[in-house]
Each structure stands twice: as structure tokens, then as C-alpha cells.
Enzyme design. Structure first.
Site, PDB file in Angstrom:
ATOM      1  N   CYS A 166       0.815  -1.225   0.000  1.00 12.01           N
ATOM      2  CA  CYS A 166       0.000   0.000   0.000  1.00 12.01           C
ATOM      3  C   CYS A 166       0.844   1.268   0.000  1.00 12.01           C
ATOM      4  CB  CYS A 166      -0.933   0.009   1.197  1.00 12.01           C
ATOM      5  SG  CYS A 166      -1.959  -1.458   1.268  1.00 12.01           S
ATOM      6  N   HIS A 182      -3.118   6.888   3.071  1.00 12.41           N
ATOM      7  CA  HIS A 182      -3.557   5.636   2.446  1.00 12.41           C
ATOM      8  C   HIS A 182      -5.013   5.393   2.836  1.00 12.41           C
ATOM      9  CE1 HIS A 182      -3.922   1.698   0.951  1.00 12.41           C
ATOM     10  NE2 HIS A 182      -3.898   1.107   2.129  1.00 12.41           N
ATOM     11  N   ASN A 234     -10.032  -0.075  -0.361  1.00 11.64           N
ATOM     12  CA  ASN A 234      -8.569  -0.082  -0.300  1.00 11.64           C
ATOM     13  C   ASN A 234      -8.019  -0.569  -1.639  1.00 11.64           C
ATOM     14  OD1 ASN A 234      -5.868  -0.569   0.232  1.00 11.64           O
ATOM     15  ND2 ASN A 234      -6.227  -1.679   2.144  1.00 11.64           N
TER      16      ASN A 234
END
Ligand code: UT7
Length: 337
Positions: free
Chosen positions: A125, A264, A294
Site C-alpha cells: 500500500c 492511504h 482499499n
């Protein structure tokens, strides 16, 4: 006190900044109501635990490099560059077209960037921030002028659609940035960290040398994403906040100097907890986890792209990017826009 590292960064002759941005989100929207028909979950649980309302799912005909190529072409158009001008493509992903060759090579062909060197990076990520920091080094050293940094994921092909604890969380998308020398501003500080002791908490267990693909691994679903969400959550909050403070310290900035935070986008509760520790008001934080879930390496760059397009990041603003993911790895970066 100005650290040795900060002095070195200041001495670098060439500053690197973002001169073009692009993103691509597949058209198909998968809502929480759709998920209620697939697994034992509810819109209410997903919203209160994660803040995610919907996510995008790639068309069966699309592969990771297609998503990346769309975003890359848009970034080149916005930078007013031709594909031939690109000297390096750094592509961050954990969901490549295949184990090898590198997905960046497929993207090179799809966009016609015949003069570019290519490699992929795996920083989960934090992939886009890691890619940005690598691009900065190539520009600072004078090796390259135009570097394309791409964050892309096609996670819908790697999650177990029978596992409610993970399948509700992820989505597909891509973002790209053209990084080039700038006269002023640009990337003013960054920080990268890792803790390999926590690698077992978030992974695709099978398909590598440790657990090669076999009938058994497939029948047991070991090629799918596995996560111990709660442990990941707690660690993410602590180190993202720490990474944000470290980047601010290296830049000689305080929380009040930050105009926009691009965190994030894994979970709104993680974002809120991090931001509280960073000491920046939530109004200054860009959030799109509600619409996309996500997207791992694509999350920060898609959010940055949207924040710029929506006027949330304007010329002269100081932007803080911060991310965390499997590895564990994490990173932060401050850009003067
Ligand atoms: O991208 C970077 C890496 N990833 C992340 O940052 C994600 C980090 N983790 C998280 O976002 C959160 O931990 C989750 C959203 C994954 C889970 O939230 P949580 O508050 O940590 O919940 P939990 O794991 O403690 O589970 C709570 C309960 C469990 O039931 P019991 O054991 O308490 O009866 C789960 O079985 O929620 C249950 N549960 C669900 N219920 C309805 C788990 N998934 C679902 C679901 N729908 N989709």
C-alpha cells in the site's frame, strides 16, 4: 536541529516534483448491498467498521497493465509529454499481470514509451510513495528527467469472495504521476520504514517459492489475500502517525504548515486515528475510501489526483502523503505543490 540527512537533501542540485497526474477507475461499481448477497455481511457493518460504501471492479477482459496504461496516458497528457519522452517507468503493485515479466514492461508497450527503462516495485500500500522517492533519487542525481510513477492494483482477482473479513475491503484502480525536475517546491522531504517481523499478518501465502502453487494450495485458497485485520489496524495507526511526524521534522515543518493530507485509504477509522495523532484537522484530509475501498498501491495516487482535480490541492500548498501496508512497510512524503 538540521540533521545530516536533511543537509544532504538540501544540497541536492535538482529538485523533483510532480508535473502531471492521471487516474483510472473501472466502471463497474460493487456496493455493500451487492456484497450482502454474496457473503454474511451488512452495509451497516461495513460502513461503521471501514467507511467503505462501494468499490470498483475491473472488467474480466481488463488486466493490471490496462488499468495502469489508462492512468499513465492521462498523466502524460496532463504533463504535455509524448510517450517517447518517458525515460523510466516505476510501477508499484502487488497484483501484477503475472509473476514476470514486470507489469511496467507491458505498460511500456501499451503506451508506446519506447525509450523508457522499466521496473516494478513491491511496497504494497506504500508502493506509490516508495516509487515517488525512488524517482526523486534518479532526478536528483541527474540520471533521468521524465519518470512515470504508477500505483495500480487489480485486487478483485486476488481476494477470496467467500471470505467476508477481507472481500469487503478492497477494490481495483490505477493512478500515475509524471515526476520531473522543478525549479522550486516539489518533494521536500520523505521517510520510509519497514518491519519484516510482521510479514505474516498480511500476505498472499501461496504462489511463491515458500509455498509453490499446487492443487492443494488452490483448493485451500492459499493464493488469496490473508490478513489479520485487527493487528494490522493497530500497527498501521502507530507507524503512519510516526512517519508523518518524521517527514514533517525532516522538512522543518509543523502540523499547522500542512494544507492537505493524502493518507492511504484502507479504513476511515485508521485515517481518523492517524490524523488525530498527527495533529492536523480532518477538514484538511482528503478521503475517498468510501467510493473505492482499499486499492493498495493505487490508493494514495488516485486520492492525490482527485484532490488536485477538485481544487483541494492548489499551487503553493504543502501536501503530506502517508501510507502503510504489507511487509510491513510504510512511507511518507511532503510535496510543495
Ligand atoms: O492496506 C493496509 C493494510 N490493511 C489495513 O489497514 C486494514 C486494517 N484492518 C481493518 O481495517 C480492520 O481491522 C477490519 C475492517 C478488517 C476489521 O475491523 P475490526 O474492528 O478490527 O473487526 P475485527 O477483526 O475485530 O472483527 C470483529 C467481528 C468479528 O466477529 P466476532 O469474532 O467478534 O464475532 C468478525 O467475524 O466482525 C466480524 N466480521 C464481519 N462481520 C460482518 C468480520 N468481517 C465482517 C463482515 N461483516 N464483512
Amino acid at each position: 536541529m538540521v540533521t545530516k540527512k536533511a543537509q544532504y537533501i538540501k544540497k541536492q542540485v535538482r529538485k523533483a516534483g510532480i508535473i502531471g497526474l492521471g487516474s483510472y477507475l473501472p466502471k463497474k461499481v460493487l456496493t455493500n448491498a451487492d456484497l450482502e448477497k454474496m457473503v454474511d455481511t451488512s452495509h451497516e457493518w461495513i460502513m461503521t467498521r471501514t467507511g467503505i460504501a462501494e468499490r470498483r471492479i475491473a472488467d474480466p477482459k481488463e488486466v493490471t497493465s490496462d488499468l495502469a496504461a489508462h492512468a499513465a496516458k492521462q498523466a502524460l497528457r496532463s504533463a504535455k509529454l509524448a510517450p517517447e519522452d518517458v525515460e523510466l517507468i516505476i510501477l508499484a503493485t502487488i497484483t501484477p499481470d503475472m509473476q514476470f515479466p514486470a507489469t511496467s514492461c507491458f505498460v511500456q508497450t501499451k503506451i508506446g514509451a519506447a525509450n523508457a527503462a522499466c521496473f516494478d516495485i513491491n511496497a504494497a500500500c506504500s508502493g506509490f510513495i516508495h516509487g515517488l522517492v525512488i524517482a526523486q533519487q534518479f532526478i536528483a542525481s541527474g540520471t533521468y528527467d521524465n519518470v512515470l510513477v504508477i500505483g495500480v492494483e487489480l485486487l478483485s482477482r486476488f481476494v477470496d469472495w467467500k471470505d467476508r473479513s477481507t472481500c469487503v475491503l478492497f477494490g481495483d484502480g490505477a493512478g500515475a504521476a509524471v515526476v520531473a525536475p522543478v525549479k522550486s517546491g516539489g518533494i521536500i522531504s520523505s521517510y520510509l520504514g519497514a518491519d519484516g517481523n510482521k510479514s505474516d499478518l498480511l500476505m498472499f501465502p501461496a504462489g511463491g517459492s515458500r509455498m509453490p502453487a499446487s492443487h492443494k494450495t488452490v483448493s485451500e485458497g492459499m493464493h488469496y489475500l490473508k490478513m489479520q485485520g485487527n493487528d494490522v489496524f493497530k500497527y498501521a495507526v502507530r507507524v503512519m502517525a510516526d512517519a508523518a511526524h518524521k517527514a514533517m521534522k525532516r522538512a522543518g515543518l509543523a502540523p499547522k504548515d500542512i494544507d492537505c493530507v493524502i493518507p492511504h485509504q484502507a479504513n476511515i477509522r485508521i485515517i481518523e486515528a492517524v490524523i488525530q495523532r498527527v495533529g492536523v484537522p480532518m477538514e484538511k484530509v482528503f478521503v475517498n475510501v468510501d467510493r473505492y475501498g482499499n486499492m493498495s498501491a493505487a490508493s494514495a495516487i488516485v486520492a492525490l489526483c482527485e484532490a488536485v482535480n477538485e481544487g483541494r490541492v492548489k499551487k503553493g500548498d504543502t501536501v503530506l502523503l502517508v501510507a502503510f501496508g504489507s511487509g510491513f512497510v510504510w512511507g511518507s512524503c511532503i510535496i510543495k505543490w
